[in-house]
Design a protein around this motif. Structure first.
Motif, PDB file in Angstrom:
ATOM      1  N   ILE A  93     -16.001  45.500 -16.616  1.00 24.91           N
ATOM      2  CA  ILE A  93     -15.482  45.466 -17.988  1.00 24.91           C
ATOM      3  C   ILE A  93     -14.591  44.253 -18.255  1.00 24.91           C
ATOM      4  O   ILE A  93     -14.821  43.510 -19.218  1.00 24.91           O
ATOM      5  CB  ILE A  93     -14.763  46.785 -18.328  1.00 24.91           C
ATOM      6  CG1 ILE A  93     -15.796  47.907 -18.479  1.00 24.91           C
ATOM      7  CG2 ILE A  93     -13.945  46.652 -19.615  1.00 24.91           C
ATOM      8  CD1 ILE A  93     -15.189  49.287 -18.641  1.00 24.91           C
ATOM      9  N   PRO A  94     -13.541  43.987 -17.450  1.00 31.64           N
ATOM     10  CA  PRO A  94     -12.717  42.799 -17.730  1.00 31.64           C
ATOM     11  C   PRO A  94     -13.514  41.498 -17.647  1.00 31.64           C
ATOM     12  O   PRO A  94     -13.268  40.571 -18.433  1.00 31.64           O
ATOM     13  CB  PRO A  94     -11.629  42.861 -16.650  1.00 31.64           C
ATOM     14  CG  PRO A  94     -11.604  44.265 -16.193  1.00 31.64           C
ATOM     15  CD  PRO A  94     -13.015  44.752 -16.307  1.00 31.64           C
ATOM     16  N   ILE A  95     -14.447  41.425 -16.713  1.00 30.85           N
ATOM     17  CA  ILE A  95     -15.267  40.214 -16.582  1.00 30.85           C
ATOM     18  C   ILE A  95     -16.099  40.013 -17.842  1.00 30.85           C
ATOM     19  O   ILE A  95     -16.210  38.898 -18.370  1.00 30.85           O
ATOM     20  CB  ILE A  95     -16.172  40.323 -15.342  1.00 30.85           C
ATOM     21  CG1 ILE A  95     -15.317  40.448 -14.074  1.00 30.85           C
ATOM     22  CG2 ILE A  95     -17.099  39.119 -15.241  1.00 30.85           C
ATOM     23  CD1 ILE A  95     -16.105  40.801 -12.832  1.00 30.85           C
ATOM     24  N   LEU A 138     -19.556  31.294 -20.316  1.00 27.87           N
ATOM     25  CA  LEU A 138     -19.849  31.856 -19.007  1.00 27.87           C
ATOM     26  C   LEU A 138     -18.808  31.406 -17.980  1.00 27.87           C
ATOM     27  O   LEU A 138     -18.543  32.104 -17.009  1.00 27.87           O
ATOM     28  CB  LEU A 138     -21.250  31.432 -18.561  1.00 27.87           C
ATOM     29  CG  LEU A 138     -21.825  32.131 -17.329  1.00 27.87           C
ATOM     30  CD1 LEU A 138     -21.925  33.633 -17.557  1.00 27.87           C
ATOM     31  CD2 LEU A 138     -23.195  31.545 -16.980  1.00 27.87           C
ATOM     32  N   GLY A 139     -18.214  30.242 -18.222  1.00 32.39           N
ATOM     33  CA  GLY A 139     -17.200  29.742 -17.308  1.00 32.39           C
ATOM     34  C   GLY A 139     -16.023  30.682 -17.177  1.00 32.39           C
ATOM     35  O   GLY A 139     -15.490  30.890 -16.073  1.00 32.39           O
ATOM     36  N   ALA A 140     -15.587  31.279 -18.287  1.00 31.78           N
ATOM     37  CA  ALA A 140     -14.444  32.194 -18.245  1.00 31.78           C
ATOM     38  C   ALA A 140     -14.765  33.441 -17.438  1.00 31.78           C
ATOM     39  O   ALA A 140     -13.931  33.926 -16.657  1.00 31.78           O
ATOM     40  CB  ALA A 140     -14.037  32.576 -19.666  1.00 31.78           C
ATOM     41  N   SER A 141     -15.966  33.986 -17.598  1.00 31.12           N
ATOM     42  CA  SER A 141     -16.324  35.188 -16.842  1.00 31.12           C
ATOM     43  C   SER A 141     -16.517  34.868 -15.364  1.00 31.12           C
ATOM     44  O   SER A 141     -16.234  35.705 -14.503  1.00 31.12           O
ATOM     45  CB  SER A 141     -17.587  35.845 -17.422  1.00 31.12           C
ATOM     46  OG  SER A 141     -18.718  35.016 -17.285  1.00 31.12           O
ATOM     47  N   ILE A 142     -16.978  33.668 -15.045  1.00 33.13           N
ATOM     48  CA  ILE A 142     -17.097  33.261 -13.647  1.00 33.13           C
ATOM     49  C   ILE A 142     -15.726  33.213 -12.992  1.00 33.13           C
ATOM     50  O   ILE A 142     -15.523  33.723 -11.881  1.00 33.13           O
ATOM     51  CB  ILE A 142     -17.803  31.890 -13.526  1.00 33.13           C
ATOM     52  CG1 ILE A 142     -19.299  32.035 -13.829  1.00 33.13           C
ATOM     53  CG2 ILE A 142     -17.603  31.303 -12.131  1.00 33.13           C
ATOM     54  CD1 ILE A 142     -20.048  30.715 -13.835  1.00 33.13           C
ATOM     55  N   VAL A 143     -14.744  32.604 -13.679  1.00 34.77           N
ATOM     56  CA  VAL A 143     -13.386  32.530 -13.141  1.00 34.77           C
ATOM     57  C   VAL A 143     -12.827  33.936 -12.920  1.00 34.77           C
ATOM     58  O   VAL A 143     -12.225  34.229 -11.879  1.00 34.77           O
ATOM     59  CB  VAL A 143     -12.470  31.722 -14.077  1.00 34.77           C
ATOM     60  CG1 VAL A 143     -11.013  31.824 -13.628  1.00 34.77           C
ATOM     61  CG2 VAL A 143     -12.901  30.265 -14.121  1.00 34.77           C
ATOM     62  N   ALA A 144     -13.009  34.820 -13.904  1.00 30.45           N
ATOM     63  CA  ALA A 144     -12.507  36.195 -13.787  1.00 30.45           C
ATOM     64  C   ALA A 144     -13.170  36.920 -12.624  1.00 30.45           C
ATOM     65  O   ALA A 144     -12.511  37.653 -11.877  1.00 30.45           O
ATOM     66  CB  ALA A 144     -12.745  36.954 -15.093  1.00 30.45           C
ATOM     67  N   HIS A 145     -14.467  36.718 -12.461  1.00 31.56           N
ATOM     68  CA  HIS A 145     -15.215  37.394 -11.384  1.00 31.56           C
ATOM     69  C   HIS A 145     -14.786  36.865 -10.016  1.00 31.56           C
ATOM     70  O   HIS A 145     -14.600  37.643  -9.063  1.00 31.56           O
ATOM     71  CB  HIS A 145     -16.712  37.180 -11.595  1.00 31.56           C
ATOM     72  CG  HIS A 145     -17.567  38.161 -10.876  1.00 31.56           C
ATOM     73  ND1 HIS A 145     -18.863  38.456 -11.260  1.00 31.56           N
ATOM     74  CD2 HIS A 145     -17.350  38.916  -9.770  1.00 31.56           C
ATOM     75  CE1 HIS A 145     -19.381  39.343 -10.445  1.00 31.56           C
ATOM     76  NE2 HIS A 145     -18.475  39.644  -9.515  1.00 31.56           N
ATOM     77  N   VAL A 146     -14.631  35.547  -9.897  1.00 37.77           N
ATOM     78  CA  VAL A 146     -14.196  34.958  -8.634  1.00 37.77           C
ATOM     79  C   VAL A 146     -12.815  35.481  -8.248  1.00 37.77           C
ATOM     80  O   VAL A 146     -12.574  35.863  -7.097  1.00 37.77           O
ATOM     81  CB  VAL A 146     -14.184  33.419  -8.724  1.00 37.77           C
ATOM     82  CG1 VAL A 146     -13.428  32.812  -7.543  1.00 37.77           C
ATOM     83  CG2 VAL A 146     -15.604  32.870  -8.769  1.00 37.77           C
ATOM     84  N   ASP A 195     -11.033  28.057 -20.713  1.00 42.94           N
ATOM     85  CA  ASP A 195     -11.829  29.052 -19.998  1.00 42.94           C
ATOM     86  C   ASP A 195     -11.145  29.463 -18.699  1.00 42.94           C
ATOM     87  O   ASP A 195     -11.087  30.646 -18.358  1.00 42.94           O
ATOM     88  CB  ASP A 195     -13.220  28.493 -19.669  1.00 42.94           C
ATOM     89  CG  ASP A 195     -14.039  28.202 -20.912  1.00 42.94           C
ATOM     90  OD1 ASP A 195     -13.796  28.851 -21.940  1.00 42.94           O
ATOM     91  OD2 ASP A 195     -14.917  27.324 -20.844  1.00 42.94           O
ATOM     92  N   VAL A 196     -10.638  28.468 -17.965  1.00 41.15           N
ATOM     93  CA  VAL A 196      -9.977  28.752 -16.685  1.00 41.15           C
ATOM     94  C   VAL A 196      -8.732  29.601 -16.900  1.00 41.15           C
ATOM     95  O   VAL A 196      -8.512  30.602 -16.202  1.00 41.15           O
ATOM     96  CB  VAL A 196      -9.604  27.441 -15.969  1.00 41.15           C
ATOM     97  CG1 VAL A 196      -8.766  27.731 -14.723  1.00 41.15           C
ATOM     98  CG2 VAL A 196     -10.857  26.660 -15.584  1.00 41.15           C
ATOM     99  N   VAL A 197      -7.915  29.221 -17.886  1.00 43.53           N
ATOM    100  CA  VAL A 197      -6.669  29.950 -18.141  1.00 43.53           C
ATOM    101  C   VAL A 197      -6.950  31.384 -18.543  1.00 43.53           C
ATOM    102  O   VAL A 197      -6.363  32.337 -18.005  1.00 43.53           O
ATOM    103  CB  VAL A 197      -5.839  29.236 -19.230  1.00 43.53           C
ATOM    104  CG1 VAL A 197      -4.650  30.110 -19.657  1.00 43.53           C
ATOM    105  CG2 VAL A 197      -5.345  27.890 -18.724  1.00 43.53           C
ATOM    106  N   PHE A 198      -7.878  31.568 -19.485  1.00 43.12           N
ATOM    107  CA  PHE A 198      -8.176  32.926 -19.941  1.00 43.12           C
ATOM    108  C   PHE A 198      -8.869  33.724 -18.844  1.00 43.12           C
ATOM    109  O   PHE A 198      -8.602  34.915 -18.669  1.00 43.12           O
ATOM    110  CB  PHE A 198      -9.050  32.896 -21.191  1.00 43.12           C
ATOM    111  CG  PHE A 198      -9.204  34.252 -21.824  1.00 43.12           C
ATOM    112  CD1 PHE A 198      -8.168  34.820 -22.543  1.00 43.12           C
ATOM    113  CD2 PHE A 198     -10.386  34.968 -21.682  1.00 43.12           C
ATOM    114  CE1 PHE A 198      -8.294  36.079 -23.127  1.00 43.12           C
ATOM    115  CE2 PHE A 198     -10.525  36.235 -22.259  1.00 43.12           C
ATOM    116  CZ  PHE A 198      -9.473  36.779 -22.980  1.00 43.12           C
ATOM    117  N   GLY A 199      -9.767  33.070 -18.087  1.00 45.19           N
ATOM    118  CA  GLY A 199     -10.436  33.756 -16.986  1.00 45.19           C
ATOM    119  C   GLY A 199      -9.455  34.237 -15.935  1.00 45.19           C
ATOM    120  O   GLY A 199      -9.594  35.338 -15.398  1.00 45.19           O
TER     121      GLY A 199
END
Length: 258
Positions: free
Chosen positions: A220-222, A232-240, A108-112
């Motif tokens: 969109i990317p998030i 949800l973890g991946a989208s959180i990382v992307a948003h942060v 999740d972290v890597v993809f985010g």
């Protein structure tokens, strides 16, 4: 009930898109909340923001003149709303890990991070383009405008940076790509429907008409991170990541470093 596992997108873009279309989320056994929960959370967010603004106004404070009012009016409502969303999953469901897919794995972290970098590129380009169309002043959020006021107290500037870069993104993801996404899935709609609906509502709910199209680009990317990984973890990382560099730049500007 076992905890949901995120899906690592390792089969190529075409196969990943086919998987999204073919494989909806599994039935949410035990989830007894839906769109009503999201509407309740949004009502708490809006009413608490209105209440704080009204109390500030009674003491002569305005959003334009009071950094404290902007800070409290931003932090408290979003944290109350996200906290209520989590409470709802415990009271009416299986908890946030299962109902909201609130987990964080290495994948999740890597993809985010990857999708977050892509999102940053699109965000900067979209912000520049939008600023040339509507004017720089109309393209800036209330928090951004406050940051741009140099010589803010250091504690206030740091707190706003933490809110913009971490607290805000985490809470917004819980509400939109957690609670709202889960409400869409409970209706048996497709993952694509959840992606589109949460992206549009995320942009519109900020109540900043001049920035709605820019917020769509940011969202969109998030949303893609949530769509592909189901986490949800991946989208959180992307948003942060999307908010961190702009937030850091505004922090340095507000304290006079740049």
């Amino acid at each position: 009930m076992s905890e949901p596992e995120s899906v690592k997108p390792s089969n190529g873009l075409i196969e990943t898109l086919r998987d999204i279309s073919r494989n909806p989320e599994p039935e949410r056994v035990g989830q007894r909340w839906g769109f009503g929960a999201f509407l309740l959370v949004e009502a708490v967010f809006i009413l608490s923001a209105v209440f704080i603004t009204a109390v500030g106004a009674s003491y002569g404070a305005t959003l334009e003149s009071s950094p404290t009012l902007v800070l409290v009016g931003s932090l408290v409502p979003i944290m109350l709303a996200a906290g209520l969303a989590i409470v709802i999953t415990y009271v009416r469901g299986n908890g946030p890990v299962i109902d909201l897919r609130l987990s964080l794995t290495k994948a999740d972290v890597v993809f985010g991070l990857k999708i977050g970098v892509i999102g940053l590129v699109f965000t900067y380009f979209a912000a520049w383009l939008w600023g040339t169309i509507v004017g720089k002043d109309n393209a800036t959020s209330a928090i951004g405008e406050l940051f741009n006021q140099a010589n803010l107290p250091l504690a206030a500037a740091i707190t706003m940076f933490v809110y913009m870069s971490f607290i805000g993104p985490i809470c917004e993801e819980i509400i939109f790509r957690g609670l709202l996404w889960g409400a869409v899935e409970r209706q048996g709609w497709s993952r694509w429907a959840a992606f589109v609906l949460t992206t549009v509502i995320f942009a519109v709910s900020h109540l900043e008409p001049q920035r709605t199209w820019l917020l769509l680009v940011i969202a969109i990317p998030i949303g893609v991170a949530r769509l592909i990984t189901r986490s949800l973890g991946a989208s959180i990382v992307a948003h942060v990541l999307n908010n961190f560099l702009p937030g850091l730049s505004l922090l340095l500007l507000s304290v006079g470093v740049i």
